[in-house]
Design a protein around this motif. Sequence first.
Motif, short mmCIF file in Angstrom:
data_model
loop_
_atom_site.label_atom_id
_atom_site.label_comp_id
_atom_site.label_asym_id
_atom_site.label_seq_id
_atom_site.Cartn_x
_atom_site.Cartn_y
_atom_site.Cartn_z
N ALA A 134 0.83 -1.21 0.00
CA ALA A 134 0.00 0.00 0.00
C ALA A 134 0.86 1.26 0.00
N ASP A 135 1.98 1.23 0.70
CA ASP A 135 2.88 2.39 0.70
C ASP A 135 3.60 2.52 -0.65
N LEU A 136 3.96 1.38 -1.25
CA LEU A 136 4.56 1.43 -2.58
C LEU A 136 3.58 2.05 -3.58
N HIS A 137 2.32 1.66 -3.50
CA HIS A 137 1.31 2.24 -4.40
C HIS A 137 1.16 3.74 -4.18
N TYR A 253 -3.18 -5.50 3.24
CA TYR A 253 -3.08 -4.37 2.31
C TYR A 253 -4.06 -3.26 2.72
N ASP A 254 -5.28 -3.64 3.05
CA ASP A 254 -6.28 -2.64 3.45
C ASP A 254 -5.85 -1.89 4.70
N ARG A 255 -5.17 -2.56 5.63
CA ARG A 255 -4.65 -1.86 6.81
C ARG A 255 -3.65 -0.80 6.37
N GLY A 256 -2.76 -1.17 5.46
CA GLY A 256 -1.79 -0.21 4.97
C GLY A 256 -2.46 0.94 4.23
N GLY A 261 -4.14 6.65 3.85
CA GLY A 261 -5.22 7.43 3.23
C GLY A 261 -5.63 6.97 1.85
N SER A 262 -5.28 5.74 1.47
CA SER A 262 -5.66 5.22 0.16
C SER A 262 -6.97 4.44 0.26
#
Length: 309
Positions: A134-137, A253-256, A261-262
């Motif tokens: 998620a941070d990479l995205h 992933y959803d936690r990240g 804020g994604s």
Amino acid sequence: MTTFLTPRQLADRTSAAVEAAVSASRALGLTVGEPAVLHDVFSVVVHLAPSPVVARVPTVLPDPNDLAALARRQQDELDVTRWLDEQGVPVIAPSPLVPPEPVQRNGFSMTFWTFVEENRDEEPDYVANAESVADLHAALRTYPGRPEFLSAADPQFIADSLDRLDRHPTLIGAAELDRARREWQALEPLVRSRAAFEARFPGIGLQPLHGDSPAANVFPGVAGHLHADFELVTLGPVEWDLAALGPDHRAAYDRGARRNGSRPLDDDVLGFVDALGMIRVVAALTLVPQLPRLWEYLKPAMEQWKRMG
């Protein structure tokens, strides 16, 4: 009749790839004394010791003769990883000791990367890795490059593979191949056309993505984890990078995503990318003659796909 490469032919291919990497690197001014093969599956990855440089030489390809297409994809990978490194994102970066561009030698096209020492004692934590995706995205959303829409799915490779898989009856039966072709017929318009995808999934944003299961491509360096292997960098929905992963990975992933804020993952899009991922598995059967042990990796997914039918 399907003809598989023999162990001798596979060894000769590896040796040729290493020789090409050494020759190309010396021509670029690198000192190479004792090259060491680090990995040899879809690519031969060789440490050009004592230089702190690793060459990656793809050897298992849909069309081994189309080096121009391979080089374009390799340039995309070099561009995105160099940009991410400049933003402070933890990635294995292109080597600063050579120009950041693919090099062709002896029928191979290769790229050069910074050597990073691996922590071989660490077991991979794919759930934790999925949260980090998620941070990479979030970082990739501002990437100024222009990757192609769902190029990582390689729709032409899928179409071509399904057309010729009837030549490989030892790998897939006629009934299963007919089913795969019907499923692809339904999926293909959404893969080929960004407009068709956006009409089917309104409100699902598209962005640059890793393209090749980034949770499984986190390198455990001795100094920390690094995202690696952006060979399939693409434009698409974030769900593409979570295809075929289980509920624990998707929850991580959803936690990240909530943390940075994604948006969370969308179930309908996940269904689409999972179905597309399974058809890509079927298409990959055409690569088994080039890499016979690939069948052992594909077999569990094929059995799962058959049970879903």
